[in-house]
Scaffold this active site. Structure first.
Site: not given
Ligand code: NAD
Length: 317
Positions: A150
Site C-alpha cells: 500500500y
Molecule cells: N484514513 C486514514 O487514516 C488515511 C491515512 C493516510 C492516507 N489516507 C488516504 O486518504 C484517502 C481517503 O481514505 P479513507 O480512509 O477515507 O478511505 P475510504 O476507503 O473510506 O475512501 C476511499 C473512497 O474511494 C473510493 N474509490 C476507491 N477506488 C476508486 C476508484 N478506482 N474510482 C473511484 N472511486 C474509488 C472508494 O469507493 C471509497 O469510497 C485515501 O487516498 C487514503 O489512501 C487515509
C-alpha cells in the site's frame, strides 16, 4: 462560489471533506466507484447529507477504468483526489492488483484530467510512505521507505504527480495524512473495530503487543488542512498532516474503556505484516506555510467517535 471535484466522495475522509465544502457554500461534483473494500451501505450513509443538497452531484465512476466524463470537469476550480484503496494488511498477495488499479491507475487518470485543464489537484498521500521512519518526529524530507505494498503505491502516486507536473504543468499538493480517525472511520481501522467490539461485547484483536504507536489525526483537522492546501499551498508542496496526539494502541484501549465506562474484551494476535512500529509527524512546515494546526486532542476526538456510534458512557459526555 468555488466548484470542486472530490474523488472518493463516499469514503471516510472524502465524505467529511464534501460535507465541509458544501457547508462553506461550494459546489461539489463527487466521484466514487463504491469499491468493495468495505460495505456500500456505510458509504451511502456517509453521503446522506450531501445528497440532500442541490449543490452536490454524484457521479458513480471507476477512475481506474476510463477517463472522467468531460461535463463533470466543466467549470471546476480544483480537484481533491481522495479516492484510493486504503489499508496496509490487504495490500499483500493477490490483493495488490486492486491497489495498483485504485491507487496508481486512478491517480494517473485524475492527473491527466487535471493537468489538461489547468486544475489544481490536492492528493491524499499517507504517512505509510515513510515506513519505519529514519527520524521521529518525521519531517517531509526524510527519505521515504515504505514497508507495505500500500505504502509503495502511495509513494508511486506522489512520483507520478511530479512526473505529470513536469509534463503538463499540473499544479499539485501532496498531503501525507497520519492515521485519521473520527465519525465515519473505515470499518477496518482500529478505532472503528474498538467501538464495534464495545457495542457488541465481542472480542477486539490487537495485532501484536499493542505497543505500536500512531500520531492520530482527527478527521475535521485533516479536512481543514486539505482545504487550506487547496487555497494557500505553493505549487508542488508536500505536507505532513499529523494530529500531534501520539499514543500506543494499548493506551487507546484504556482511554476507550474509560470514556465508555466499561471494559473491552481484548485478545492479542499476530503482528500484521507491513504495520510500522511508530508514526509521528513533524508538522513545522504546514504550521508555518498554511497556518494550520490540529485542534482536536485524542480524548476529545475519540469521545466524538464513540458518541457518533452511541457508545459513550452517560457520565463521560
Ligand atoms: N484514513 C486514514 O487514516 C488515511 C491515512 C493516510 C492516507 N489516507 C488516504 O486518504 C484517502 C481517503 O481514505 P479513507 O480512509 O477515507 O478511505 P475510504 O476507503 O473510506 O475512501 C476511499 C473512497 O474511494 C473510493 N474509490 C476507491 N477506488 C476508486 C476508484 N478506482 N474510482 C473511484 N472511486 C474509488 C472508494 O469507493 C471509497 O469510497 C485515501 O487516498 C487514503 O489512501 C487515509
Amino acid at each position: 462560489m468555488p466548484r470542486y471535484l472530490v474523488t472518493g466522495c463516499a469514503g471516510f475522509i472524502g465524505s467529511t471533506l464534501t460535507d465541509s465544502l458544501l457547508a462553506d457554500g461550494c459546489e461539489i461534483v463527487g466521484v466514487d466507484a463504491f469499491t468493495d473494500y468495505y460495505d456500500r451501505a456505510a458509504k451511502e450513509a456517509a453521503l446522506r447529507d450531501a445528497r440532500d443538497r442541490s449543490s452536490f452531484t454524484l457521479l458513480e465512476h471507476d477512475l481506474a477504468t476510463g477517463p472522467l466524463p468531460a461535463d463533470a470537469l466543466e467549470g471546476l476550480d480544483g480537484v481533491f483526489h481522495m479516492a484510493a484503496r486504503p489499508g496496509v494488511r490487504a495490500s499483500w498477495g493477490a490483493g495488490f492488483e486492486a491497489y495498483v488499479s485504485d491507487n496508481i491507475l486512478a491517480t494517473h487518470a485524475v492527473a491527466d484530467a487535471a493537468g489538461a485543464r489547468g486544475l489544481r489537484l490536492v492528493f491524499a498521500s499517507s504517512s505509510s510512505i515513510y515506513g519505519d521512519a529514519l527520524a521521529y518526529p518525521t519531517p517531509e524530507d526524510t527519505p521515504p521507505s515504505p514497508i507495505s505494498p500500500y505504502g509503495v503505491t502511495k509513494l508511486a502516486c506522489e512520483h507520478l504527480l511530479n512526473a505529470h507536473a513536469r509534463d503538463s504543468g499540473l499544479e499539485h499538493v501532496a498531503l501525507r495524512y497520519f492515521t485519521v480517525y473520527g465519525p465515519r472511520q473505515r470499518p477496518d481501522m482500529a478505532f472503528t473495530r474498538l467501538v464495534a467490539a464495545l457495542v457488541s461485547g465481542s472480542e477486539f484483536e490487537i495485532y501484536g503487543d499493542g505497543s505500536q504507536s500512531r500520531d492520530f489525526t482527527f478527521v475535521a483537522d485533516a479536512v481543514a488542512a486539505t482545504i487550506a492546501a487547496m487555497r494557500d499551498a505553493p505549487v508542488g508542496a508536500t505536507y505532513n498532516v499529523g494530529g500531534g496526539s501520539e499514543a500506543a494502541l494499548r493506551d487507546v484501549v484504556a482511554l476507550v474503556e474509560q470514556l465508555a465506562g466499561r471494559p473491552l474484551n481484548i485478545r492479542y494476535g499476530e503482528r500484521a505484516a507491513g504495520d510500522v512500529k511508530r508514526t509521528l509527524a513533524d508538522t513545522a512546515r504546514i504550521r508555518a506555510e498554511l497556518k494550520w494546526e490540529p485542534r482536536t486532542d485524542l480524548r476529545v476526538g475519540l469521545a466524538a467517535q464513540l458518541d457518533a456510534a452511541g457508545a459513550l458512557a452517560a457520565s463521560a459526555g
